[in-house]
Motif scaffolding. Structure first.
Motif, PDB file in Angstrom:
ATOM      1  N   VAL A 116       0.632  -1.363   0.374  1.00 22.25           N
ATOM      2  CA  VAL A 116      -0.071  -0.110   0.412  1.00 22.25           C
ATOM      3  C   VAL A 116       1.003   1.244   0.036  1.00 22.25           C
ATOM      4  N   LEU A 117       0.572   2.023  -0.890  1.00 25.16           N
ATOM      5  CA  LEU A 117       1.627   3.072  -1.486  1.00 25.16           C
ATOM      6  C   LEU A 117       0.626   4.397  -0.454  1.00 25.16           C
ATOM      7  N   THR A 118       1.408   4.733  -0.315  1.00 28.72           N
ATOM      8  CA  THR A 118       0.815   6.151   0.581  1.00 28.72           C
ATOM      9  C   THR A 118       1.472   8.152  -0.159  1.00 28.72           C
ATOM     10  N   LYS A 119       0.198   8.875   0.109  1.00 28.39           N
ATOM     11  CA  LYS A 119       0.844   9.956   0.050  1.00 28.39           C
ATOM     12  C   LYS A 119       1.504  10.159  -2.157  1.00 28.39           C
ATOM     13  N   SER A 120       0.461   9.764  -2.579  1.00 31.24           N
ATOM     14  CA  SER A 120       0.946   9.751  -4.062  1.00 31.24           C
ATOM     15  C   SER A 120       0.404  10.947  -4.877  1.00 31.24           C
ATOM     16  N   ASP A 121       0.075  11.964  -3.752  1.00 32.11           N
ATOM     17  CA  ASP A 121       0.119  13.372  -4.360  1.00 32.11           C
ATOM     18  C   ASP A 121       1.490  14.017  -4.061  1.00 32.11           C
ATOM     19  N   LEU A 122       2.580  13.193  -3.674  1.00 27.44           N
ATOM     20  CA  LEU A 122       4.000  14.352  -3.357  1.00 27.44           C
ATOM     21  C   LEU A 122       4.571  13.900  -4.091  1.00 27.44           C
TER      22      LEU A 122
END
Length: 336
Positions: free
Chosen positions: A156-162
């Motif tokens: 699970v990869l989070t903060k893909s907006d960064l």
């Protein structure tokens, strides 16, 4: 000195009092046939919260279990006060057979194993793409622990907006990992939870990750309202998150479709306990190729039969590279 003759009555003989009582010792343990079944939700300083039918019951381990300890995810048998009322305490008298055990050590040189969770089906490895920066070595270590325990990994990869996810996904492409990529807005709207929940149905899933990656925030979005846990933030100076989850906790998905187990954020994942021979079982396309390997082959030495297996076109060279990279994580520090 008093002497005793043949007419001595047994009342005349002094007996030393037994400070532990006059009850004889026995190795026969009670069967507790009336014990109720339970599921361990969390453990806190020797007290275990267990789900018994539809009630949360506080319990402690019975003395007869000795050093055997129950952990989150265990199935147990309990006796005593099972009402779940305040100031009541039941006893755990049996711990069920475990179908899986996720372990870690504090350090690669530490021989003491810590059981993270029992009876999980899946390990969700939560990693931020930025703030804090992703640490592939940590992902590798969690993958090794998952394969060793027989758990199916979920990335699970989070903060893909960064930051983009392509580089991390390319690194693990040959492993065929199930994965979900989410951004912070999706965590707030619930869209992220919907996509992750598709991978959790009818499973017990343990969530692991560094502090500050959004693990507990995601777990809160997955479970019913009123069951959420406190969340923290990332220190702008160190780039590390603050520990807000201090103990593992099992939480049901809405409608009883599965369980998620939120674990404390970790800064390291020691692999001292891992048997490399079990890791290769996660690479079924390479297992048959090890038949020609010398005894105790590390699968990364000149006589390893896997090199010929790949040269003959029986497996993808990238798969062998991935196996060797994961096995090598046990031999090097996370920051190397």
């Amino acid at each position: 000195m008093r002497r005793y003759g043949k007419h001595t009555d047994e009342d005349d003989i002094r007996s030393r009092p037994n400070p532990k009582g006059n009850r004889p010792r026995t190795n026969i343990r009670p069967k507790h046939e009336d014990a109720a079944d339970g599921f361990v939700l969390t453990v806190d300083r020797g007290r275990l919260t267990c789900l018994v039918e539809d009630r949360e019951v506080l319990a402690m381990k019975a003395r007869e279990l000795g050093r055997k300890a129950a952990v989150v995810g265990d199935t147990v048998s309990l006796v005593g006060d099972l009402s779940g009322k305040k100031d009541t305490l039941a006893r755990i008298v049996r711990i069920g057979e475990r179908k899986s055990v996720l372990r870690r050590t504090a350090d690669d040189d530490d021989p003491y194993e810590r059981v993270v969770v029992a009876n999980a089906d899946q390990l969700a490895i939560v990693t931020a793409l930025a703030d804090p920066e992703p640490r592939p070595r940590m992902i590798d270590r969690c993958l090794v622990a998952a394969y060793d325990a027989g758990l199916e990994p979920l990335l699970v990869l989070t903060k893909s907006d960064l930051a983009p996810a392509e580089k991390i996904l390319d690194t693990y492409a040959t492993l065929g990992l199930a994965h979900v990529v989410v951004n912070r807005d999706e965590l707030e709207t619930g869209d992220a939870a919907d996509r992750v929940r598709e991978h959790l149905t009818d499973r017990v899933t343990a969530f692991v990750g560094h502090s500050g990656v959004g693990k507990t925030t995601l777990v809160n979005a997955l479970v019913a309202k009123g069951r959420q846990r406190a969340t923290g933030h990332v220190n702008k100076v160190t780039g590390r998150g603050r520990h807000t989850t201090t103990s593992a906790l099992a939480l049901p998905l809405p409608d009883g479709d599965g369980w998620v187990i939120d674990t404390p954020g970790v800064r390291s994942f020691g692999l001292h306990h891992v048997d490399p021979a079990r890791v290769i079982l996660a690479f079924p396309d390479l297992v048959d190729g090890t038949e020609g390997c010398p005894r105790a082959c590390s699968h990364d030495e000149p006589d390893c039969a896997l090199d010929q297996w790949v040269e003959e076109g029986r497996a993808d060279p990238a798969r062998l590279y991935s196996l060797r990279r994961l096995l090598a994580t046990r031999e090097r520090r996370e920051g190397d």
